[in-house]
Design a protein around this motif. Structure first.
Motif, PDB file in Angstrom:
ATOM      1  N   UNK A  49       0.847  -1.187   0.000  1.00 38.20           N
ATOM      2  CA  UNK A  49       0.000   0.000   0.000  1.00 38.20           C
ATOM      3  C   UNK A  49       0.884   1.238   0.000  1.00 38.20           C
ATOM      4  N   UNK A  50       0.499   2.238  -0.775  1.00 36.17           N
ATOM      5  CA  UNK A  50       1.282   3.475  -0.891  1.00 36.17           C
ATOM      6  C   UNK A  50       0.468   4.658  -0.386  1.00 36.17           C
ATOM      7  N   UNK A  51       1.096   5.469   0.456  1.00 36.53           N
ATOM      8  CA  UNK A  51       0.460   6.657   1.029  1.00 36.53           C
ATOM      9  C   UNK A  51       1.153   7.898   0.464  1.00 36.53           C
ATOM     10  N   UNK A  52       0.361   8.867   0.025  1.00 38.70           N
ATOM     11  CA  UNK A  52       0.906  10.128  -0.471  1.00 38.70           C
ATOM     12  C   UNK A  52       0.658  11.209   0.574  1.00 38.70           C
ATOM     13  N   UNK A  53       1.740  11.892   0.962  1.00 37.57           N
ATOM     14  CA  UNK A  53       1.649  12.953   1.960  1.00 37.57           C
ATOM     15  C   UNK A  53       2.216  14.240   1.373  1.00 37.57           C
ATOM     16  N   UNK A  54       1.872  15.350   1.999  1.00 38.89           N
ATOM     17  CA  UNK A  54       2.401  16.653   1.574  1.00 38.89           C
ATOM     18  C   UNK A  54       2.790  17.456   2.797  1.00 38.89           C
ATOM     19  N   UNK A  55       3.866  18.248   2.653  1.00 32.88           N
ATOM     20  CA  UNK A  55       4.273  19.113   3.750  1.00 32.88           C
ATOM     21  C   UNK A  55       3.584  20.470   3.634  1.00 32.88           C
ATOM     22  N   UNK A  56       3.939  21.382   4.528  1.00 34.04           N
ATOM     23  CA  UNK A  56       3.276  22.688   4.561  1.00 34.04           C
ATOM     24  C   UNK A  56       3.481  23.482   3.278  1.00 34.04           C
ATOM     25  N   UNK A  57       4.584  23.187   2.567  1.00 36.23           N
ATOM     26  CA  UNK A  57       4.865  23.891   1.317  1.00 36.23           C
ATOM     27  C   UNK A  57       4.188  23.234   0.122  1.00 36.23           C
ATOM     28  N   UNK A  58       3.450  22.148   0.370  1.00 41.45           N
ATOM     29  CA  UNK A  58       2.758  21.467  -0.715  1.00 41.45           C
ATOM     30  C   UNK A  58       3.601  20.448  -1.452  1.00 41.45           C
ATOM     31  N   UNK A  59       4.827  20.220  -0.987  1.00 38.86           N
ATOM     32  CA  UNK A  59       5.697  19.229  -1.623  1.00 38.86           C
ATOM     33  C   UNK A  59       5.240  17.822  -1.226  1.00 38.86           C
TER      34      UNK A  59
END
Length: 216
Positions: A49-59
């Motif tokens: 399973x793959x999870x996509x996350x983003x930081x505060x800068x949207x990266x």
């Protein structure tokens, strides 16, 4: 609870992350042949399973997890063009206070016979309490073995292809929490980068935890 996270010079993928999506759980299978070892043909099956996350800068960063009958593995990937320079990794492995460890100290680079260390020839420290500090700042080598209750955990890394630096366990494991450690500056090859430094997508090796009875 154990931490996850990756930090690059171009972005922080360890703090203030937001989960954007999670893929469906899919069956993964690999078959390959080993040149040496206890078993020549390997048939590896796991759920992925793959999870996509983003930081505060949207990266964005993806974290891929694989769970099989006898262990688990994970890795990070940061896609896109441009330079990606490794800064730090916060991946940790937290064991309960009563767990025990079988660990080989990492020798300090450029010491020993003709300054050839690390040669991975140090004596294992057997059946020690988790949290025991390594004899030197260099830390502990992979593979590392732990026992927690009736279960054993063999910890190592896989998927090394030369585009990412080799790792170890850091010397400080206060409270039984072991973090990924980094190579020493004196280990760099001539005219090469010490840590991962790529243009384009960056994918880390797999930290692998084989879990089960000692025989397994």
């Amino acid at each position: 609870a154990s931490r996850l996270g990756l930090q690059l010079e171009q972005g922080d993928y360890a703090n203030g992350l937001k989960l954007l999506s999670a893929s469906p759980v899919e069956a993964h299978r690999e078959q390959y042949t080993l040149a040496a070892g206890k078993k020549s043909r390997v048939d590896y099956r796991a759920n992925e399973q793959t999870f996509t996350v983003a930081n505060a800068a949207g990266q964005k960063m993806t974290v891929t997890l694989r769970a099989s009958n006898d262990g688990l593995a994970l890795r990070y990937a940061v896609d896109g063009a441009g330079r990606k320079t490794f800064k730090d990794e916060l991946t940790s492995f937290a064991f309960p206070a009563e767990a025990r460890a079988w660990l080989q100290p990492m020798s300090v680079a450029k010491t020993g016979w003709k300054r050839t260390n690390p040669s991975y020839e140090e004596h294992y420290q057997a059946d020690i309490a988790v949290g025991t500090k390594a004899p030197s700042h260099a830390g502990w080598v992979f593979p590392a073995l732990f026992r927690s209750g009736a279960n054993w955990v063999a910890l190592t890394e896989a998927g090394m292809d030369g585009r990412f630096h080799a790792s170890r366990l850091a010397s400080d494991s206060t409270g039984g929490t072991y973090r990924i450690g980094l190579p020493e500056a004196s280990e760099v090859n001539t005219n090469a980068h010490l840590l991962a430094d790529v243009y384009g997508p960056l994918t880390t090796p797999w930290p692998v935890l084989a879990i089960g009875p000692l025989k397994g």
